[in-house]
Scaffold this active site. Structure first.
Site, PDB file in Angstrom:
ATOM      1  CE  LYS A  56       0.623   2.477   6.126  1.00  0.00           C
ATOM      2  NZ  LYS A  56      -0.527   2.486   6.457  1.00  0.00           N
ATOM      3  NE  ARG A  67      -5.744   6.944   6.172  1.00  0.00           N
ATOM      4  CZ  ARG A  67      -6.160   5.956   7.128  1.00  0.00           C
ATOM      5  NH1 ARG A  67      -6.846   6.450   8.248  1.00  0.00           N
ATOM      6  NH2 ARG A  67      -6.194   4.834   6.752  1.00  0.00           N
ATOM      7  CG  ASN A  74      47.925  21.242  26.651  1.00  0.00           C
ATOM      8  OD1 ASN A  74      47.088  22.100  25.772  1.00  0.00           O
ATOM      9  ND2 ASN A  74      47.538  20.997  27.822  1.00  0.00           N
ATOM     10  CG  ASN A 132      -8.005  -7.514  11.917  1.00  0.00           C
ATOM     11  OD1 ASN A 132      -7.271  -8.106  12.286  1.00  0.00           O
ATOM     12  ND2 ASN A 132      -8.432  -7.311  10.678  1.00  0.00           N
ATOM     13  CB  SER A 163      46.204  29.838  22.641  1.00  0.00           C
ATOM     14  OG  SER A 163      46.108  29.203  24.007  1.00  0.00           O
ATOM     15  CG  ASP A 191      -0.219  -0.530   8.803  1.00  0.00           C
ATOM     16  OD1 ASP A 191      -0.335  -1.843   9.033  1.00  0.00           O
ATOM     17  OD2 ASP A 191      -1.041   0.254   8.211  1.00  0.00           O
ATOM     18  N   GLY A 208       0.956  -1.341   0.138  1.00  0.00           N
ATOM     19  CA  GLY A 208       0.013  -0.016  -0.124  1.00  0.00           C
ATOM     20  C   GLY A 208       0.741   1.319   0.074  1.00  0.00           C
ATOM     21  NE  ARG A 216      54.738  35.355  19.789  1.00  0.00           N
ATOM     22  CZ  ARG A 216      54.835  34.582  20.962  1.00  0.00           C
ATOM     23  NH1 ARG A 216      53.816  33.851  21.456  1.00  0.00           N
ATOM     24  NH2 ARG A 216      55.766  34.805  21.632  1.00  0.00           N
ATOM     25  CE1 TYR A 236      37.559  20.266  11.427  1.00  0.00           C
ATOM     26  CE2 TYR A 236      39.236  20.910   9.867  1.00  0.00           C
ATOM     27  CZ  TYR A 236      38.492  20.065  10.210  1.00  0.00           C
ATOM     28  OH  TYR A 236      38.062  19.207   9.279  1.00  0.00           O
TER      29      TYR A 236
END
Ligand code: UD1
Ligand code: CA
Length: 495
Positions: A30, A23, A387, A180, A415, A113, A19, A449, A376
């Site tokens: 389904k 609905r 670390n 049923n 960091s 179902d 089926g 740096r 990330y």
């Protein structure tokens, strides 16, 4: 996921799944809608395993290719049979039987179902049917709201007389609350005979499987009912609202079973655990948590609140807080979150830490290594006890290809570092904060740096009269005063 089909001669299972399920208003058939880790069809086939049938036939029709492809994946031993035009459940079963090479013995028919059906119930239905030696037995339930379902009509002695669909029922019959469930056991030969006599003389102009009961009873065959112990098992799914209530019922059933087996679930109403998930006693699941797919959580681990784990394993004693993880392995005593995003191929070793606003992908984080904040980590291997400072980015993508990076044991990455892949930071090496590096030998300090330069009096010249200027003037004046009087005490310098 695969359903074992073992051999007990004389039993055939037929699942009706042709089926459309109008609905549902869905492009997906389904029976392929999902309920906590399995499709509706997958749940029904799972329950049907209890029949230990020697053949399982699934009637497909609407989007047959899609349903058959799914079937090949979850139950390759089951055989799809096409009902090209869906002209009713009776026609569907007849087509299945014609394909079932002379099935004898018991034929178990299940609507595709009815996902909350338990294997134990299928087993009990078959036992009742075979022990009583009836021609046909239907699973029934007494429900508060029978709307839309076939009603069980009994005679004055309480024997099943016929099953009548709601749209064909009299007002009196509509008031019946015994329905049923769409789950049946039949004697194969008698079923075949009755199916050949079905008419389409009903409101839908379809061949109703349910008419088999009236037909058999009218010629003196014994037909029986088996009352379901738990009426929720018989609930069908016809629209998305029903799908949601079934999902909630299944959630409660799954959670209760886990709690009974020793798992702590702090808020069962907001905890959604797929039926495919594995949990160990003393795992703790906090509120608003979803455990999806092949996720496992070991004993003593804590997951949640507000976490979604998909196909992720969590080791013993690990803590996973407010995290979204997919395809990740979280080692024992590891610490994840809050607000971490673990993507496929993430492997955290014992006692590794991945903290707030960290995203990982194809990343091996070694034992005791830490990535505590705002990073990330993609396509990388981080050695034990290394670390990784806040704001470190593994720049793995050059616009064409992804590259792999390695950070050695006990290395220290300062960091706001960019590791330009393929990067290699040797064991025990340091990277100065704010650097962009590719290669730092073991034990070396990598620093890119530029030296700092201060331009004295800049604020006074360029931003005169601002709050900044005033603050600077006050600080400089205080400094001058300080150097003029009691220099040692003011500077706090013991020398
Ligand atoms: C059916 C029963 C009803 C019962 C209810 C339980 C009939 C006539 N009625 O009604 O008594 O209370 O289930 O949920 O059987 N299907 C096919 N081919 C078809 C028609 C249906 O394979 O031609 C499949 C559907 O995909 C579905 C199942 O059979 O999985 C039941 O069909 P559905 O239309 O949902 O029947 P109901 O009206 O719910
Ligand atoms: Ca239905």
């Amino acid at each position: 996921m695969e359903f074992r089909v073992s051999q007990v001669p004389g039993r055939t299972v037929i699942v009706l799944a042709a089926g459309e399920g109008k609905r549902m208003k869905s492009a997906t058939p389904k029976v392929l809608h999902a309920l906590l880790g399995r499709t509706l069809l997958g749940h029904v086939l799972g329950a049907a395993e209890a029949a230990r049938a020697d053949r399982t036939i699934v009637v497909v029709g609407h989007k047959a290719d899609q349903v058959a492809a799914h079937l090949a994946e979850i139950a390759p031993a089951a055989r799809p049979v096409l009902q090209a035009v869906q002209n009713g459940t009776g026609q569907a079963v007849r087509i299945a039987l014609e394909a079932g090479e002379n099935a004898t013995g018991t034929v178990v028919v299940l609507n595709g179902d009815v996902p909350l059906l338990r294997p134990e119930t299928v087993e009990a239905l078959i036992a009742a049917h075979e022990q009583a030696g009836t021609a046909a037995t239907v699973l029934v339930a007494e429900v508060a709201d029978p709307t839309g379902l076939g009603r069980i009509v009994r005679d004055e002695r309480g024997n099943l007389e016929r099953i009548v669909e709601e749209r064909d029922a009299t007002t009196e019959q509509r008031a019946l609350r015994e329905v049923n469930a769409g789950i049946y056991a039949f004697d194969a030969a008698l079923l075949r005979e009755a199916l050949s006599k079905l008419s389409t003389d009903n409101d839908q102009g379809e061949e109703y499987l349910t008419d088999v009961f009236g037909l058999l009873a009218s010629v003196g065959h014994r037909v029986g009912v088996h009352v379901a112990a738990d009426a929720t098992e018989t609930l069908g799914c016809n629209d998305r609202a029903e799908l949601a209530s079934l999902r909630a019922l299944l959630r409660d059933r799954v959670n209760t079973a886990w709690m009974r087996s020793g798992v702590t679930i702090l808020d069962p109403a907001t905890t959604w655990i797929d039926v495919t998930v594995g949990l160990e006693p003393d795992a703790v699941i906090d509120q608003n948590t979803q455990l999806v797919g092949r996720t496992t959580v070991a004993g003593g681990a804590m997951v949640g609140p507000d976490s979604t784990l998909i196909d992720t394993s969590v080791g013993a004693g690990a803590v996973v807080l407010r995290t979204h993880a997919t395809g990740a392995e979280i080692g024992p005593e590891a610490n994840v979150g809050p607000f971490s995003y673990l993507r496929p191929g993430t492997r955290l070793a014992r006692k590794a830490k991945v903290g707030a606003f960290v995203e990982t992908k194809n990343a091996d984080v070694g034992e005791g290594a830490k990535v505590p904040h705002l990073s990330y980590v993609g396509d990388a291997e981080i050695g034990p006890r290394a670390n990784i400072g806040a704001g470190t980015i593994f720049a793995n993508y050059d616009g064409l290809k992804k590259h792999h990076s390695v950070v050695g044991e006990a290395a220290f990455v300062g960091s706001d570092t960019v590791l330009i892949a393929p990067a290699e930071v040797g064991p025990g090496a340091y990277v100065a904060a704010g650097s962009a590096v590719s290669n730092v030998p073991p034990g070396a300090l990598g620093v890119t740096r530029p030296p700092q330069r201060n331009v004295a009096g800049w604020t006074a010249r360029k931003r005169p009269g601002t709050a900044s200027d005033e603050a600077a003037r006050r600080a400089l004046a205080a400094q001058d005063e300080g150097t003029a009087t009691e220099p040692d005490e003011a500077s706090g310098d013991p020398a």
